[in-house]
Design an enzyme around this catalytic site. Structure first.
Site, PDB file in Angstrom:
ATOM      1  N   THR A  17      77.608 -49.100 -93.500  1.00 42.46           N
ATOM      2  CA  THR A  17      76.810 -49.577 -92.368  1.00 42.46           C
ATOM      3  C   THR A  17      76.947 -48.551 -91.253  1.00 42.46           C
ATOM      4  O   THR A  17      78.006 -48.423 -90.642  1.00 42.46           O
ATOM      5  CB  THR A  17      77.289 -50.957 -91.893  1.00 42.46           C
ATOM      6  OG1 THR A  17      77.175 -51.887 -92.964  1.00 42.46           O
ATOM      7  CG2 THR A  17      76.429 -51.439 -90.725  1.00 42.46           C
TER       8      THR A  17
ATOM      9  N   LYS B 261      70.726 -54.694 -91.770  1.00 42.73           N
ATOM     10  CA  LYS B 261      72.156 -55.001 -91.784  1.00 42.73           C
ATOM     11  C   LYS B 261      72.697 -55.187 -90.361  1.00 42.73           C
ATOM     12  O   LYS B 261      73.487 -56.098 -90.090  1.00 42.73           O
ATOM     13  CB  LYS B 261      72.917 -53.876 -92.492  1.00 42.73           C
ATOM     14  CG  LYS B 261      74.437 -53.993 -92.418  1.00 42.73           C
ATOM     15  CD  LYS B 261      74.951 -55.270 -93.088  1.00 42.73           C
ATOM     16  CE  LYS B 261      76.452 -55.443 -92.905  1.00 42.73           C
ATOM     17  NZ  LYS B 261      77.251 -54.438 -93.612  1.00 42.73           N
TER      18      LYS B 261
ATOM     19  N   LEU C 197      81.470 -46.274 -96.971  1.00 42.31           N
ATOM     20  CA  LEU C 197      82.368 -45.680 -95.978  1.00 42.31           C
ATOM     21  C   LEU C 197      82.353 -46.483 -94.675  1.00 42.31           C
ATOM     22  O   LEU C 197      81.380 -47.189 -94.378  1.00 42.31           O
ATOM     23  CB  LEU C 197      81.958 -44.229 -95.727  1.00 42.31           C
ATOM     24  CG  LEU C 197      81.940 -43.375 -97.016  1.00 42.31           C
ATOM     25  CD1 LEU C 197      81.156 -42.093 -96.808  1.00 42.31           C
ATOM     26  CD2 LEU C 197      83.364 -43.084 -97.470  1.00 42.31           C
ATOM     27  N   PRO C 198      83.415 -46.368 -93.860  1.00 40.36           N
ATOM     28  CA  PRO C 198      83.545 -47.241 -92.691  1.00 40.36           C
ATOM     29  C   PRO C 198      82.595 -46.948 -91.536  1.00 40.36           C
ATOM     30  O   PRO C 198      82.084 -47.865 -90.904  1.00 40.36           O
ATOM     31  CB  PRO C 198      85.004 -47.030 -92.253  1.00 40.36           C
ATOM     32  CG  PRO C 198      85.685 -46.406 -93.416  1.00 40.36           C
ATOM     33  CD  PRO C 198      84.648 -45.615 -94.127  1.00 40.36           C
TER      34      PRO C 198
ATOM     35  N   LYS D 197      82.397 -52.171 -84.422  1.00 45.25           N
ATOM     36  CA  LYS D 197      81.570 -50.990 -84.676  1.00 45.25           C
ATOM     37  C   LYS D 197      80.116 -51.367 -84.922  1.00 45.25           C
ATOM     38  O   LYS D 197      79.196 -50.772 -84.363  1.00 45.25           O
ATOM     39  CB  LYS D 197      82.150 -50.225 -85.862  1.00 45.25           C
ATOM     40  CG  LYS D 197      81.392 -48.952 -86.246  1.00 45.25           C
ATOM     41  CD  LYS D 197      80.393 -49.170 -87.372  1.00 45.25           C
ATOM     42  CE  LYS D 197      81.089 -49.552 -88.662  1.00 45.25           C
ATOM     43  NZ  LYS D 197      80.119 -49.691 -89.799  1.00 45.25           N
TER      44      LYS D 197
ATOM     45  N   ASN E 263      82.344 -40.893 -90.876  1.00 39.11           N
ATOM     46  CA  ASN E 263      82.807 -40.752 -92.260  1.00 39.11           C
ATOM     47  C   ASN E 263      81.657 -40.392 -93.189  1.00 39.11           C
ATOM     48  O   ASN E 263      81.807 -39.575 -94.112  1.00 39.11           O
ATOM     49  CB  ASN E 263      83.454 -42.048 -92.738  1.00 39.11           C
ATOM     50  CG  ASN E 263      84.687 -42.429 -91.944  1.00 39.11           C
ATOM     51  OD1 ASN E 263      84.802 -43.541 -91.438  1.00 39.11           O
ATOM     52  ND2 ASN E 263      85.632 -41.505 -91.803  1.00 39.11           N
TER      53      ASN E 263
END
Length: 418
Positions: free
Chosen positions: A216, A291, A185-186, A366, A190
Site C-alpha cells: 500500500t 485501498k 512491502l511496508p 502511514k 521500500n
C-alpha cells in the site's frame, strides 16, 4: 510482453502432455481396459482421477473462462477418462451416441486451458515476507508455484528455504530468475528501493515480465514505477490487499488491481491463489486509490467501535453482550463483528493476544497519511479521516507503534485527556 510469455508457457505445457501421453496411448492401442481398476499414467497430481467435469469446472472458473454447456454431454460419458487421453478416443464417440461436433471443439478449448495451467507453474518471485507477505507466499506454494524468495531480513526466508524454495540475495536476483514477481512491502520508500534501487528489480528485469506490487503506497509512486517498468519492456500493476493477516492465511484476501486491462487475466491467475476477490479498478494507481479509501474508512470505524465499546463498558454493559447487540443492529461493522478491539470478546483476533500480530498501528498511520496527502491534492474534505490520522500518530508516539491498530481501544481506555 506478458502475452508472449503465456504463449511460450502454453507450448511447454503441450510438450509436457505429449511426453506423458505415450504410455497411455500404448495401452489404448493394445485394447487394455481404462476402467478405474486399471493403472492410470500419473500426469500432474491435480489431474489424476479427477472427473472431466471437475477438471472443466476448476480450470474454466480459475482462468475466468466459460465453455459452452454442450460440453457436458460429452464429459459425462468420459467420467473416468484421464484428460490426456481425450483426443485419442474422439473417433469412438459416435458409438456412444454422441455427436463429435458437440464435444470436439469444447474439449480442444479445455485442453488449451489445462495445458496453460500446467505450463504456468513456472517460478514466481516474491519479495517481502512480513506479516502479510509470509502467508501470501505460502498460499502460492500450496497451489504448486515454485518461489524465488527475497526479504531484507534473511531470517524471514529460512522456513521457505527449509521447504525447498530458492532464496536469493537481492530483488535484482529475483528478477533475473523469475518473469512474474509479487512484492509486498511496508512503505513507498521500500517499494522504490525494491524496484529502482541499486540492486532493484528493474536492474535485471526481463522483457515481458509481469510485476505485481501488493504494497500500500502512494498512487503517484505506483504510476512512476509503472513508467520505469514500461521502459524496460515489463508490465507493472498495483494490487494492494484488504482482509488482514487472517484472510492472508486462509487465502481470502481482496485484491484491488490497477494496470493495463489486457494483463489483468495474467495477474488474476496468481492473485486468485491468495485471495477470494480480485477486482480490476482501472489504470495503474487506481488499486492504491481504492485501498487508501478503504483503510481510511477502516480506521474511522475501528475508532468508533472502540469508543462505543468503552462507553458501554463504563455504563455497566457486559462487553460480549454489547458486541452481540451491535452486531444484530444498525451499528454493525467489520471492526465490531470480525475484529472486535475489546479483549475477551472474540477469539483469534489481536485483541485476544495482547494486540500482537495483525495490522500494525504504524502502518495504519502511514495509510492515513497517504489518504491525507491525496485529500490535499484533490481538495477533498476528510474531517474524520484527518482526526483518525492524528489519533494513530499519537498512538505511535505513546508506545503503540508495534501493536495492532485495534489497540486504539486500549489507548482510549488509558487516556483520560480527550
Amino acid at each position: 510482453m506478458a502475452s508472449s510469455l503465456r504463449f511460450r508457457g502454453a507450448a511447454s505445457g503441450l510438450r509436457y502432455w505429449s511426453r506423458r501421453q505415450r504410455p497411455a496411448a500404448a495401452s489404448l492401442a493394445a485394447g487394455k481396459d481404462l476402467a478405474p481398476s486399471s493403472p492410470v499414467p500419473p500426469p500432474a497430481a491435480r489431474f489424476s482421477r479427477l472427473t472431466s467435469e471437475e477438471i472443466f469446472s476448476r480450470e474454466a472458473l480459475r482462468l475466468g473462462r466459460c465453455l459452452k454447456p454442450n460440453i457436458l454431454a460429452g464429459v459425462k460419458a468420459w467420467r473416468l477418462l484421464p484428460l490426456p487421453l481425450a483426443p485419442l478416443v474422439l473417433p469412438s464417440l459416435p458409438l456412444l451416441g454422441i455427436q463429435m461436433d458437440d464435444v470436439q471443439r469444447p474439449f480442444r478449448d479445455l485442453g488449451r486451458v489445462c495445458s496453460r495451467s500446467m505450463a504456468s507453474k513456472t517460478p514466481v518471485g516474491f519479495i517481502g515476507l512480513g506479516n502479510m507477505g509470509n502467508p501470501m507466499a505460502k498460499n502460492l506454494m500450496k497451489h504448486g508455484y515454485p518461489l524465488i524468495i527475497y526479504d531484507v531480513f534473511p531470517d524471514a526466508c529460512k522456513e521457505f528455504q527449509d521447504a525447498g524454495e530458492q532464496v536469493v540475495s537481492s530483488p535484482a536476483d529475483v528478477a533475473e530468475k523469475a518473469d512474474r514477481i509479487i512484492t509486498m512491502l511496508p512503505t513507498s520508500i521500500n517499494a522504490i528501493e525494491a524496484y529502482s534501487g541499486a540492486n532493484g528489480i528493474l536492474k535485471k528485469v526481463k522483457k515481458g515480465s509481469l510485476l505485481i506490487d501488493s504494497s500500500t503506497i502512494d498512487p503517484a509512486i505506483s504510476k512512476e514505477l509503472a513508467k520505469e517498468a514500461e521502459k524496460m519492456g515489463a508490465v507493472f500493476m498495483d494490487a494492494p490487499v484488504s482482509g488482514g493477516v487472517g484472510a492472508a492465511r486462509s487465502g481470502n484476501l481482496t485484491f484491488m488491481v490497477g494496470g493495463v486491462e489486457d494483463e489483468f487475466a495474467a495477474a488474476q491467475e496468481l492473485l486468485g491463489c491468495m485471495g477470494s476477490n480480485v477486482v480490476y479498478c482501472g489504470a495503474v494507481g487506481t488499486g492504491q486509490a481504492a485501498k487508501i479509501c478503504n483503510n481510511m474508512l477502516l480506521a474511522i470505524s475501528m475508532i468508533g467501535t472502540a469508543e462505543t465499546m468503552n462507553l458501554g463498558i463504563r455504563l455497566g454493559l457486559d462487553p460480549k453482550l454489547l458486541a452481540k447487540i451491535l452486531n444484530m443492529s444498525s451499528g454493525r461493522c467489520w471492526s465490531s463483528d470480525s475484529y472486535n478491539p475489546v479483549p475477551g470478546v472474540m477469539d483469534g483476533v489481536p485483541s485476544a493476544n495482547n494486540y500482537q500480530g495483525g495490522f500494525g498501528t504504524t502502518l495504519m498511520a502511514k495509510d492515513l497519511g497517504l489518504a491525507q496527502d491525496s485529500a490535499t491534492s484533490t481538495k477533498s474534505p476528510i474531517l474524520l479521516g484527518s482526526q483518525a490520522h492524528q489519533i494513530y500518530r499519537m498512538m505511535c508516539a505513546k508506545g503503540y507503534s508495534k501493536k495492532d491498530f485495534s489497540s486504539v481501544f486500549q489507548f482510549l481506555r488509558e487516556e483520560e485527556t480527550f
